[in-house]
Design a protein around this motif. Structure first.
Motif, PDB file in Angstrom:
ATOM      1  N   MET A   1       0.885  -1.315   0.005  1.00  0.00           N
ATOM      2  CA  MET A   1      -0.040   0.054  -0.027  1.00  0.00           C
ATOM      3  C   MET A   1       0.711   1.099  -0.040  1.00  0.00           C
ATOM      4  O   MET A   1       2.084   1.096  -0.111  1.00  0.00           O
ATOM      5  N   LEU A   2       0.274   2.474  -0.061  1.00  0.00           N
ATOM      6  CA  LEU A   2       1.087   3.603  -0.118  1.00  0.00           C
ATOM      7  C   LEU A   2       1.925   3.819   1.006  1.00  0.00           C
ATOM      8  O   LEU A   2       3.091   4.194   0.775  1.00  0.00           O
ATOM      9  N   LEU A   3       1.742   3.435   2.155  1.00  0.00           N
ATOM     10  CA  LEU A   3       2.491   3.509   3.472  1.00  0.00           C
ATOM     11  C   LEU A   3       3.778   2.596   3.238  1.00  0.00           C
ATOM     12  O   LEU A   3       5.057   2.885   3.352  1.00  0.00           O
ATOM     13  N   ASP A   4       3.472   1.301   2.414  1.00  0.00           N
ATOM     14  CA  ASP A   4       4.892   0.692   2.045  1.00  0.00           C
ATOM     15  C   ASP A   4       5.682   1.287   1.202  1.00  0.00           C
ATOM     16  O   ASP A   4       6.846   1.376   1.286  1.00  0.00           O
ATOM     17  N   SER A   5       5.241   2.003   0.228  1.00  0.00           N
ATOM     18  CA  SER A   5       5.765   2.583  -0.683  1.00  0.00           C
ATOM     19  C   SER A   5       6.623   3.896   0.069  1.00  0.00           C
ATOM     20  O   SER A   5       7.855   4.229  -0.600  1.00  0.00           O
ATOM     21  N   ILE A   6       6.032   4.227   0.942  1.00  0.00           N
ATOM     22  CA  ILE A   6       6.947   5.566   1.533  1.00  0.00           C
ATOM     23  C   ILE A   6       8.054   4.858   2.388  1.00  0.00           C
ATOM     24  O   ILE A   6       8.953   5.410   2.271  1.00  0.00           O
ATOM     25  N   ARG A   7       7.850   3.819   3.132  1.00  0.00           N
ATOM     26  CA  ARG A   7       9.031   3.245   3.795  1.00  0.00           C
ATOM     27  C   ARG A   7      10.022   2.862   2.777  1.00  0.00           C
ATOM     28  O   ARG A   7      11.164   2.881   3.149  1.00  0.00           O
ATOM     29  N   THR A   8       9.447   2.419   1.537  1.00  0.00           N
ATOM     30  CA  THR A   8      10.621   1.906   0.652  1.00  0.00           C
ATOM     31  C   THR A   8      11.552   2.937   0.140  1.00  0.00           C
ATOM     32  O   THR A   8      12.670   2.949  -0.027  1.00  0.00           O
ATOM     33  N   GLN A   9      10.931   4.175   0.070  1.00  0.00           N
ATOM     34  CA  GLN A   9      11.713   5.232  -0.432  1.00  0.00           C
ATOM     35  C   GLN A   9      12.287   6.259   0.428  1.00  0.00           C
ATOM     36  O   GLN A   9      12.735   7.268   0.105  1.00  0.00           O
TER      37      GLN A   9
END
Length: 254
Positions: A1-9
């Protein structure tokens, strides 16, 4: 989800943008109910910094980012972020693992870029041959892709051995296509093979997290920004997302 994308970046963000990211991750529920001024104050940054953060993640601005975050939180099933525990019953495992997989696919559906998919299909439809490169778990995805794509009548092959796909990539020419698959996007052997393929004139479609070295080698990037857990006893929802993207490309090509 979007939160995962934020953590990744997180590591690729500027210092001030990282403050915004951490504020969102600390309380995503509050983020969707407050205005940009409140988030800027919580992160101790300016409002333009919040806007830059949203645009760095690929959104037009604060309102689009907030809408996507709200959609992700609304669709998320309970138990999806809970880790399997030693004393879990079978019912607990079913709930946690199925919920995580469902949430992954919902997030993929909401964030997968149709334009990137179409550009990839344009390349694949005119390719003389298609080669799939991946290693480890991604090598399994590459093999699955080869089994699906050969039915389209285009010569296809999958390589999971870094020495082999390096040699194969160096022999490619204009009109050939590579689909490079990586859940981390930083495998040096895959990056090298993608670079060799591009040097020979082949197109390279990359399925990997955005902002990674492999993503930088892409003719077309299909970003899959999910948190990848290396624990072999933890469900790897990312693999499911990659398999679905392969299905989308295979059906689209057919």
């Amino acid at each position: 989800m979007l939160l995962d994308s934020i953590r990744t970046q997180l590591d690729s963000l500027s210092r001030s943008e990282r403050k915004v990211a951490l504020a969102v991750l600390d309380n995503p529920g509050a983020t969707v109910t407050q205005n940009i001024t409140a988030l800027a104050k919580a992160a101790q940054v300016s409002e333009p910094t919040v806007v830059r953060f949203c645009r760095t993640l690929g959104y037009d601005g604060w309102h689009e980012f907030k809408l996507k975050l709200a959609q992700g939180l609304a669709l998320a099933l309970p138990g999806a972020n809970e880790q399997p525990a030693q004393d879990d019953l079978a019912a607990d495992l079913v709930n946690k693992i199925c919920s995580r997989s469902i949430n992954t696919l919902l997030d993929l559906r909401n964030n997968l870029n149709p334009e990137a998919i179409q550009r990839a299909l344009d390349i694949l439809s005119r390719a003389n041959k298609i080669e799939f490169y991946g290693q480890g778990t991604s090598g399994i995805v590459a093999t699955d892709a080869q089994h699906k794509f050969f039915r389209s009548g285009v010569p296809t092959v999958a390589y999971a051995d870094p020495a082999i796909h390096s040699i194969a990539a160096s022999l490619l020419h204009e009109g050939d296509a590579v689909v490079a698959i990586s859940q981390r996007g930083n495998n040096s052997a895959l990056v090298r093979s993608a670079k060799l393929a591009r040097r020979g004139g082949a197109d390279v479609i990359v399925l990997a997290p955005s902002g990674t070295p492999l993503a930088d080698m892409a003719t077309v990037l299909i970003p899959i920004d999910l948190v990848f857990n290396i624990d072999p006893y933890t469900p790897i929802s990312a693999r499911l997302a990659y398999l679905v993207v392969i299905d989308v490309l295979a059906v689209g090509l057919a």
